[in-house]
Design a protein around this motif. Structure first.
Motif, short mmCIF file in Angstrom:
data_model
loop_
_atom_site.label_atom_id
_atom_site.label_comp_id
_atom_site.label_asym_id
_atom_site.label_seq_id
_atom_site.Cartn_x
_atom_site.Cartn_y
_atom_site.Cartn_z
N ARG A 206 34.78 35.49 27.25
CA ARG A 206 33.56 34.75 26.87
C ARG A 206 32.87 34.20 28.12
NH1 ARG A 206 30.32 34.55 24.99
NH2 ARG A 206 29.89 32.45 24.22
N LEU A 207 33.66 33.70 29.06
CA LEU A 207 33.07 33.16 30.30
C LEU A 207 32.32 34.27 31.05
CD1 LEU A 207 32.68 30.91 32.40
CD2 LEU A 207 34.92 31.49 33.34
N LEU A 208 32.98 35.43 31.16
CA LEU A 208 32.32 36.55 31.85
C LEU A 208 31.05 36.98 31.12
CD1 LEU A 208 35.45 38.67 32.90
CD2 LEU A 208 33.81 37.58 34.45
N GLN A 209 31.11 36.98 29.80
CA GLN A 209 29.90 37.35 29.03
C GLN A 209 28.76 36.39 29.34
OE1 GLN A 209 31.64 37.14 25.16
NE2 GLN A 209 32.45 39.22 25.23
N GLU A 210 29.07 35.12 29.39
CA GLU A 210 28.02 34.13 29.67
C GLU A 210 27.47 34.32 31.08
OE1 GLU A 210 26.57 31.93 27.62
OE2 GLU A 210 27.83 32.64 25.98
N LEU A 211 28.37 34.56 32.05
CA LEU A 211 27.92 34.74 33.43
C LEU A 211 27.01 35.96 33.58
CD1 LEU A 211 31.16 34.14 35.54
CD2 LEU A 211 29.12 32.70 35.47
N LEU A 212 27.35 37.00 32.82
CA LEU A 212 26.60 38.25 32.96
C LEU A 212 25.43 38.34 31.98
CD1 LEU A 212 29.71 40.59 33.40
CD2 LEU A 212 28.13 39.84 35.19
N GLN B 132 38.75 28.54 26.46
CA GLN B 132 39.34 27.78 27.56
C GLN B 132 39.71 28.69 28.71
OE1 GLN B 132 42.33 25.38 25.57
NE2 GLN B 132 40.73 23.85 25.35
N PRO B 133 38.67 29.24 29.38
CA PRO B 133 38.95 30.20 30.45
C PRO B 133 39.76 29.60 31.59
CG PRO B 133 36.62 29.59 30.42
CD PRO B 133 37.24 29.01 29.18
N VAL C 94 44.19 43.95 55.18
CA VAL C 94 45.14 43.12 54.42
C VAL C 94 44.84 43.35 52.93
CG1 VAL C 94 45.93 40.75 53.98
CG2 VAL C 94 45.09 41.38 56.26
N PRO C 95 45.88 43.66 52.13
CA PRO C 95 45.62 43.92 50.71
C PRO C 95 45.03 42.68 50.02
CG PRO C 95 47.89 44.47 51.29
CD PRO C 95 47.29 43.78 52.48
N PHE C 96 44.13 42.88 49.10
CA PHE C 96 43.57 41.74 48.36
C PHE C 96 43.06 42.20 47.00
CE2 PHE C 96 39.00 42.60 48.34
CZ PHE C 96 38.86 43.54 49.34
N ALA C 97 42.81 41.20 46.15
CA ALA C 97 42.16 41.46 44.86
C ALA C 97 40.97 40.50 44.77
CB ALA C 97 43.14 41.19 43.72
N TRP C 98 39.96 40.86 44.01
CA TRP C 98 38.84 39.94 43.80
C TRP C 98 39.19 39.03 42.63
CZ3 TRP C 98 35.16 39.44 47.29
CH2 TRP C 98 34.87 40.53 48.14
N ARG C 99 39.13 37.73 42.86
CA ARG C 99 39.42 36.78 41.78
C ARG C 99 38.17 35.99 41.44
NH1 ARG C 99 44.83 35.49 40.23
NH2 ARG C 99 46.29 36.79 41.40
N LEU C 100 38.05 35.67 40.16
CA LEU C 100 36.92 34.87 39.70
C LEU C 100 37.15 33.42 40.10
CD1 LEU C 100 34.35 34.90 37.85
CD2 LEU C 100 35.87 34.22 35.99
N ASP C 101 36.16 32.81 40.70
CA ASP C 101 36.25 31.38 41.01
C ASP C 101 35.83 30.65 39.73
OD1 ASP C 101 35.88 28.79 41.84
OD2 ASP C 101 35.01 29.34 43.77
N VAL C 102 36.83 30.34 38.92
CA VAL C 102 36.52 29.82 37.57
C VAL C 102 35.76 28.51 37.64
CG1 VAL C 102 37.54 28.99 35.40
CG2 VAL C 102 38.44 31.00 36.48
N GLU C 103 36.14 27.70 38.63
CA GLU C 103 35.46 26.42 38.77
C GLU C 103 33.97 26.62 39.08
OE1 GLU C 103 36.91 22.34 40.99
OE2 GLU C 103 37.04 24.23 42.01
N ALA C 104 33.72 27.50 40.05
CA ALA C 104 32.32 27.78 40.40
C ALA C 104 31.57 28.40 39.22
CB ALA C 104 32.27 28.73 41.60
N TRP D 17 53.74 22.99 38.59
CA TRP D 17 52.59 23.86 38.89
C TRP D 17 52.07 24.47 37.58
CZ3 TRP D 17 50.08 24.23 43.41
CH2 TRP D 17 49.10 25.23 43.53
N PRO D 18 50.77 24.41 37.33
CA PRO D 18 50.28 24.93 36.05
C PRO D 18 50.48 26.45 35.89
CG PRO D 18 48.46 24.31 37.50
CD PRO D 18 49.72 23.86 38.18
N ARG D 19 50.74 26.83 34.68
CA ARG D 19 50.96 28.26 34.37
C ARG D 19 49.94 28.73 33.34
NH1 ARG D 19 56.14 30.27 35.77
NH2 ARG D 19 57.15 28.72 37.08
N ASP D 20 49.68 30.02 33.34
CA ASP D 20 48.73 30.57 32.37
C ASP D 20 49.43 30.79 31.02
OD1 ASP D 20 49.98 33.08 32.28
OD2 ASP D 20 48.60 33.98 33.74
N PRO D 21 48.69 31.17 29.97
CA PRO D 21 49.32 31.32 28.65
C PRO D 21 50.45 32.36 28.62
CG PRO D 21 46.94 31.15 28.42
CD PRO D 21 47.21 31.26 29.89
#
Ligand code: GLU
Length: 290
Positions: free
Chosen positions: A234-240, A186-187, A148-158, A118-122
């Motif tokens: 950088r990805l968030l900067q571009e999106l915003l 490499q987000p 139900v507890p939750f967090a908002w996650r970025l859909d990196v693919e989208a 399973w892939p892992r982050d840095p």
């Protein structure tokens, strides 16, 4: 010509140590050399771990080091409404989704799917499974209504698809003392990062990106430990639609055991050094900044 703007952005969730002193003094030195501005930003979105006492300690330590910064100081906990507005925009644009899995559920899911590869982050944390991304809207609403507890996650693919088919153009300028190079961001290495919690309408990444843009930060000077986080930012900067600052990731100051300093290392804490009577010039010499 616009002034170059630097910032030092500590979190008041512990005492500052020599690593923070290095980042703060380097920002000061680079701002002075560029005839630029130096801002101090208090990154206190984690309202359970950040305290006014630690914040007071930050001011005391930085004054002792001889740092001066512009006032008023931006304190992130006072700007939740601004982060909420950006989060709402990301929700409306369907770039984030509510993620309901607890750590235990993630672990169990990965084990069940034969998880060794399973892939892992840095940081070595397994990437978030793709289940919640595919939940029907009705089910999402039901769970939220059921608390139900939750967090908002970025859909990196989208997010990447929104920007362009080929994202190799998202880069950042990484500077060192002697050279500047272009690094491909490499987000996706981080998977679907958390951008906000249920009760706190932001995360580290979202708040940093918004504040750097709002404050006109042109140069982000910070430790090498945040190097790979820069891709997500950088990805968030571009999106915003925010401009990209230049980045300078400085070397880390290591403890006597060769490890990265942590906020629990009493003997490299700035307050302890000050109380022990260490002159600031010795701190600078230790950091090879004199
Ligand atoms: N607040 C972060 C920290 O204390 C630093 C954020 C940054 O420099 O981008 O580690």
């Amino acid at each position: 010509m616009t002034l170059l703007t630097f910032r030092f952005a500590p979190s008041p969730n512990g005492e500052l140590h020599l690593g923070h002193a290095y980042a703060a003094l380097l920002n000061q030195e680079m701002a002075a050399q560029a005839d630029g501005r130096l801002l101090l930003r208090i990154e206190d979105i984690d309202i359970t771990r950040c305290t006014p006492e630690f914040e007071a300690g930050i001011f005391r330590d930085l004054e002792w080091l001889g740092l001066s910064w512009e006032r008023p100081v931006r304190r992130q906990s006072e700007h939740f409404a601004e982060y909420r507005a950006v989060l709402d925009r990301l929700i409306a644009e369907e770039l984030v989704y509510p993620a309901f899995m607890s750590r235990g559920e993630i672990r169990a899911f990965i084990a069940e799917t034969g998880g060794r590869d399973w892939p892992r982050d840095p940081d070595g944390v397994p990437l978030y499974p793709p289940l919640d991304k595919a939940l029907p809207v009705k089910e999402r609403k039901r769970r939220i209504a059921d608390n139900v507890p939750f967090a908002w996650r970025l859909d990196v693919e989208a997010a990447m698809a929104r920007l362009a088919a080929d994202l190799s153009w998202i880069e950042f300028m990484d500077e060192t003392m002697s050279a500047t190079r272009t690094v491909a961001a490499q987000p996706q290495d981080w998977g679907d990062v958390i951008v906000a919690r249920r009760d706190i309408p932001t995360s580290y990444h979202l708040a940093v990106v918004l504040d750097d843009a709002l404050q006109g930060v042109s140069h982000v000077v910070r430790g090498q430990d945040l190097y790979s986080a820069t891709g997500v930012q950088r990805l968030l900067q571009e999106l915003l639609g925010h401009p990209q600052p230049r980045y300078f990731h400085h070397r880390l100051i290591l403890g006597p055991d060769g490890r990265k300093l942590s906020k629990s290392f009493r003997d490299t804490g700035l307050a302890a050094l000050r109380e022990a009577g260490m002159p600031v010039r010795d701190v600078k010499r230790l950091l090879e900044l004199d």
